[in-house]
Write a protein that holds these residues in place. Structure first.
Motif, mmCIF file in Angstrom:
data_model
loop_
_atom_site.group_PDB
_atom_site.id
_atom_site.type_symbol
_atom_site.label_atom_id
_atom_site.label_comp_id
_atom_site.label_asym_id
_atom_site.label_seq_id
_atom_site.Cartn_x
_atom_site.Cartn_y
_atom_site.Cartn_z
ATOM 1 N N ASP A 81 0.821 -1.209 0.000
ATOM 2 C CA ASP A 81 0.000 0.000 0.000
ATOM 3 C C ASP A 81 0.858 1.264 0.000
ATOM 4 O O ASP A 81 0.396 2.334 -0.425
ATOM 5 C CB ASP A 81 -0.932 0.005 1.217
ATOM 6 N N THR A 82 2.092 1.162 0.472
ATOM 7 C CA THR A 82 3.030 2.277 0.370
ATOM 8 C C THR A 82 3.549 2.406 -1.053
ATOM 9 O O THR A 82 3.680 3.512 -1.588
ATOM 10 C CB THR A 82 4.210 2.079 1.345
ATOM 11 N N ALA A 83 3.836 1.280 -1.678
ATOM 12 C CA ALA A 83 4.354 1.292 -3.045
ATOM 13 C C ALA A 83 3.286 1.710 -4.055
ATOM 14 O O ALA A 83 3.585 2.423 -5.027
ATOM 15 C CB ALA A 83 4.901 -0.097 -3.397
ATOM 16 N N LEU A 84 2.056 1.240 -3.853
ATOM 17 C CA LEU A 84 0.930 1.565 -4.741
ATOM 18 C C LEU A 84 -0.197 2.105 -3.866
ATOM 19 O O LEU A 84 -1.117 1.375 -3.494
ATOM 20 C CB LEU A 84 0.489 0.325 -5.518
ATOM 21 N N PRO A 85 -0.145 3.403 -3.500
ATOM 22 C CA PRO A 85 -1.001 3.930 -2.426
ATOM 23 C C PRO A 85 -2.406 4.349 -2.837
ATOM 24 O O PRO A 85 -3.272 4.511 -1.981
ATOM 25 C CB PRO A 85 -0.210 5.143 -1.937
ATOM 26 N N ARG A 86 -2.653 4.522 -4.146
ATOM 27 C CA ARG A 86 -3.947 5.052 -4.559
ATOM 28 C C ARG A 86 -4.970 3.931 -4.704
ATOM 29 O O ARG A 86 -4.631 2.814 -5.098
ATOM 30 C CB ARG A 86 -3.810 5.798 -5.887
ATOM 31 N N GLU A 87 -6.197 4.238 -4.395
ATOM 32 C CA GLU A 87 -7.264 3.244 -4.571
ATOM 33 C C GLU A 87 -7.335 2.778 -6.020
ATOM 34 O O GLU A 87 -7.606 1.599 -6.298
ATOM 35 C CB GLU A 87 -8.599 3.846 -4.131
ATOM 36 N N SER A 88 -7.031 3.691 -6.956
ATOM 37 C CA SER A 88 -7.097 3.354 -8.372
ATOM 38 C C SER A 88 -5.947 2.449 -8.816
ATOM 39 O O SER A 88 -5.946 1.965 -9.951
ATOM 40 C CB SER A 88 -7.089 4.626 -9.223
ATOM 41 N N ASP A 89 -4.959 2.231 -7.949
ATOM 42 C CA ASP A 89 -3.847 1.343 -8.285
ATOM 43 C C ASP A 89 -4.249 -0.130 -8.248
ATOM 44 O O ASP A 89 -3.505 -0.981 -8.749
ATOM 45 C CB ASP A 89 -2.677 1.546 -7.310
ATOM 46 N N TRP A 90 -5.418 -0.405 -7.647
ATOM 47 C CA TRP A 90 -5.800 -1.798 -7.413
ATOM 48 C C TRP A 90 -7.225 -2.070 -7.879
ATOM 49 O O TRP A 90 -8.090 -1.193 -7.813
ATOM 50 C CB TRP A 90 -5.722 -2.134 -5.912
ATOM 51 N N ALA A 91 -7.442 -3.299 -8.296
ATOM 52 C CA ALA A 91 -8.792 -3.809 -8.526
ATOM 53 C C ALA A 91 -9.016 -4.963 -7.563
ATOM 54 O O ALA A 91 -8.118 -5.790 -7.362
ATOM 55 C CB ALA A 91 -8.952 -4.290 -9.968
ATOM 56 N N VAL A 92 -10.186 -5.003 -6.939
ATOM 57 C CA VAL A 92 -10.522 -6.080 -6.005
ATOM 58 C C VAL A 92 -11.542 -6.997 -6.674
ATOM 59 O O VAL A 92 -12.532 -6.531 -7.246
ATOM 60 C CB VAL A 92 -11.086 -5.514 -4.687
ATOM 61 N N HIS A 93 -11.270 -8.303 -6.614
ATOM 62 C CA HIS A 93 -12.113 -9.281 -7.308
ATOM 63 C C HIS A 93 -12.608 -10.353 -6.345
ATOM 64 O O HIS A 93 -11.904 -10.723 -5.401
ATOM 65 C CB HIS A 93 -11.327 -9.977 -8.427
ATOM 66 N N GLN A 94 -13.795 -10.834 -6.607
ATOM 67 C CA GLN A 94 -14.273 -12.065 -5.985
ATOM 68 C C GLN A 94 -13.928 -13.214 -6.923
ATOM 69 O O GLN A 94 -14.226 -13.146 -8.112
ATOM 70 C CB GLN A 94 -15.795 -12.003 -5.757
ATOM 71 N N ARG A 95 -13.291 -14.236 -6.380
ATOM 72 C CA ARG A 95 -12.878 -15.343 -7.228
ATOM 73 C C ARG A 95 -14.094 -16.036 -7.844
ATOM 74 O O ARG A 95 -15.050 -16.376 -7.148
ATOM 75 C CB ARG A 95 -12.081 -16.361 -6.409
ATOM 76 N N VAL A 96 -14.033 -16.246 -9.157
ATOM 77 C CA VAL A 96 -15.036 -17.033 -9.881
ATOM 78 C C VAL A 96 -14.270 -18.120 -10.623
ATOM 79 O O VAL A 96 -13.669 -17.857 -11.671
ATOM 80 C CB VAL A 96 -15.852 -16.159 -10.858
ATOM 81 N N SER A 97 -14.260 -19.318 -10.055
ATOM 82 C CA SER A 97 -13.439 -20.394 -10.597
ATOM 83 C C SER A 97 -14.266 -21.647 -10.831
ATOM 84 O O SER A 97 -15.186 -21.946 -10.051
ATOM 85 C CB SER A 97 -12.285 -20.717 -9.648
ATOM 86 N N TYR A 98 -13.910 -22.368 -11.877
ATOM 87 C CA TYR A 98 -14.612 -23.595 -12.239
ATOM 88 C C TYR A 98 -13.610 -24.666 -12.647
ATOM 89 O O TYR A 98 -12.464 -24.376 -13.002
ATOM 90 C CB TYR A 98 -15.567 -23.346 -13.410
ATOM 91 N N VAL A 99 -14.087 -25.895 -12.620
ATOM 92 C CA VAL A 99 -13.353 -27.035 -13.147
ATOM 93 C C VAL A 99 -14.076 -27.501 -14.406
ATOM 94 O O VAL A 99 -15.302 -27.702 -14.382
ATOM 95 C CB VAL A 99 -13.287 -28.187 -12.116
ATOM 96 N N ARG A 100 -13.338 -27.673 -15.486
ATOM 97 C CA ARG A 100 -13.943 -28.150 -16.723
ATOM 98 C C ARG A 100 -13.968 -29.676 -16.707
ATOM 99 O O ARG A 100 -12.928 -30.328 -16.742
ATOM 100 C CB ARG A 100 -13.140 -27.665 -17.932
ATOM 101 N N MET A 101 -15.157 -30.241 -16.608
ATOM 102 C CA MET A 101 -15.340 -31.691 -16.564
ATOM 103 C C MET A 101 -16.172 -32.103 -17.776
ATOM 104 O O MET A 101 -17.369 -31.796 -17.847
ATOM 105 C CB MET A 101 -16.038 -32.103 -15.277
#
Length: 507
Positions: A81-101
């Motif tokens: 957060d010191t190296a990349l301090p701005r809110e716009s420096d980051w995107a926050v994601h909820q993981r959406v993961s699947y297994v291909r069967m």
């Protein structure tokens, strides 16, 4: 400070740090915070190590594998957060993961969502779970030794055969029976029979599991951009990059490193090395080195090949907000695919950028050779290569594209405008049954020589090889070298992962 002792050919430094990946930068950040003199050397031109990022000529970014940021440490978060301090420096994601069967997407983790499998596979998996549950109840004191033992004991033979065995061989290039299970920790979900049966009956999807269910990713520069920003927190005089900063040899008795093509000597008192420990021992000299080299032959690794394709067009509805996806079947060479453009819009060229179509996905030529604008999206793939799992690099890109078609990631008519392929010789440090015995000899022996070998391949422990772990391995190595503080991440990884670690603060 680094002092020049002999017309620029001999230098002396209190602490020498080898490698500017997360571990080396963690050590350097801590040394700088404590006002301790050090010098960091890296043979590449940019920081990041295995957590770096490449950009194709067309402007698509691809990481050196599937990296996202989640953390067990306040100190690590403070630094980022010191190296990349701005809110716009980051995107926050909820993981959406699947297994291909087969032809279906099953919500990750599969073992908690077998209700989404075909009925015959559901029955096979449930039967195995029940048998495993009964066996555990009848043998409460039995501890699994191999990864395969752990899989069968906790999940049963159904899930083992349907998913865990084929998938993990595809990841590791080693059969689970040849791997230990102490590394698992929070990385593999052990299913609850009660929950699985309930979900199967009610057709309920299990909630997200694991520490990376929520993660963040840098807006610009890919994962490598994080470590470029972290390195910028350090005084430039303490960092050297490129061929002239490459380590040629180490004399463990004299505590000297020969550096660059001219073999300049850097004398040190303490050395924090993030080199792969087998490579380090290959270039080291000193009493006992030959014996340690023999021990290092018990360490196993696999190579990782990262591929990417950039595609013209809007992200398809079938892709949606998917993050990373798992592929146990043989119809694709990759074990994991990441919809890399979903992490940041800046992982692709701007939509106004005009690019030529290299080919259609099915191999046919484009209708026009003229450049045209986007928008664009991208997929990153990972392939394992090992002594047990051969890969033909000459045909792999084509096999990957055809595998992407077979698994419905892309369509035959999709326009490919950029491709990427890079092989990393040391990709995964394999937690084999003989790993710990080798490390129990090598790491303490090196420490007696005032060498702290740490990092993904420096300490060869996959269980503490995430970016937050790797960074803190460097921080804790410094505290151990200076103050004798315990290295909890290295030695007590499960304890570290079970709590929020707030003992250190930055700055």
């Amino acid at each position: 400070m680094v002092s020049i002792l002999n017309a620029g050919h001999v230098e002396e430094v209190e602490t020498l740090v080898i490698g500017a990946g997360p571990t080396g930068l963690g050590a350097a950040i801590r040394l700088h915070q404590l006002n301790q003199p050090f010098l960091l050397l890296d043979h590449t031109d940019t920081p990041g190590g295995l957590a770096g990022t490449d950009t194709t000529p067309e402007g698509f970014l691809f990481d050196y594998g599937g990296h996202v940021i989640f953390s067990h440490y306040t100190y690590f978060d403070n630094v980022l957060d010191t190296a990349l301090p701005r809110e716009s420096d980051w995107a926050v994601h909820q993981r959406v993961s699947y297994v291909r069967m087969g032809k279906e997407w099953v919500t990750y983790p599969l073992q908690n969502n077998i209700a989404q499998l075909p009925v015959d596979q559901q029955a096979e998996c449930l039967d195995g779970l029940i048998v495993a549950n009964d066996h555990r109840a009848a043998t409460p004191n039995v501890k699994p030794v191999s990864f395969d033992d752990w899989i069968v004991r906790n999940m049963g033979t159904g899930i083992a055969d349907v998913f865990m065995r084929p998938y993990n061989f595809k990841v590791w290039g080693v059969k689970p029976a040849e791997m230990q299970c102490k590394w698992l920790g929070e990385r593999v979900a052990a299913p609850s029979l009660r929950l699985v049966v309930k979900n199967a009956i009610t057709k309920t999807t299990a909630p997200s599991w694991g520490p990376n269910a929520t993660f963040r990713f840098p807006t610009h520069g890919g994962t490598g951009g994080i470590w470029t920003a972290v390195s910028a927190l350090l005084p430039p005089r303490t960092l050297r990059f490129g061929p002239d900063a490459s380590i040629r040899s180490i004399d463990l008795e004299k505590k000297e490193a020969r550096v660059g093509s001219e073999g300049r000597i850097v004398k040190y008192r303490k050395l924090i090395s993030t080199m792969a420990v087998d490579h380090f021992l290959d270039i080291a000299a000193g009493q006992g080195v030959e014996e340690m080299r023999k021990s290092a032959k018990g360490l196993v690794w696999s190579s990782t090949i990262v591929l990417g394709i950039g595609i013209r067009g809007s992200r398809p509805e079938r892709i949606g907000d998917k993050c990373w996806l798992y592929f146990p079947d043989d119809n694709a060479p990759f074990y994991r695919a990441t919809i890399f453009s979903n992490y940041s819009d800046f992982n692709c060229p701007a939509p106004t950028t005009a690019l030529a179509t290299l080919r259609l996905a099915d191999g046919s030529a484009a209708a026009s050779s003229e450049k045209a604008a986007g928008p664009y999206w991208s997929i990153m793939f990972e392939v394992c290569q090992s002594a047990q799992r051969a890969v033909n690099l000459d045909t792999l890109l084509e096999e990957t594209i055809q595998g992407a078609i077979a698994t419905e990631l892309i369509k035959p008519e999709d326009e490919i405008v950029s491709t990427y392929l890079r092989r990393f010789d040391h990709g995964y440090p394999t937690p084999t049954l003989g790993r710990d015995k080798a490390l129990e000899g090598i790491l303490p022996w090196l420490k007696e020589k005032d060498v702290w070998s740490r990092g993904r391949f420096g300490s060869w422990k996959y269980e503490c090889g995430n970016q937050d772990h790797s960074f803190m391995l460097g921080v804790e190595a410094v505290d151990n070298a200076l103050f004798g503080a315990p290295e909890m991440t290295l030695n007590e990884t499960d304890w570290v992962n079970g709590r929020r670690n707030t003992e250190r603060q930055y700055p």
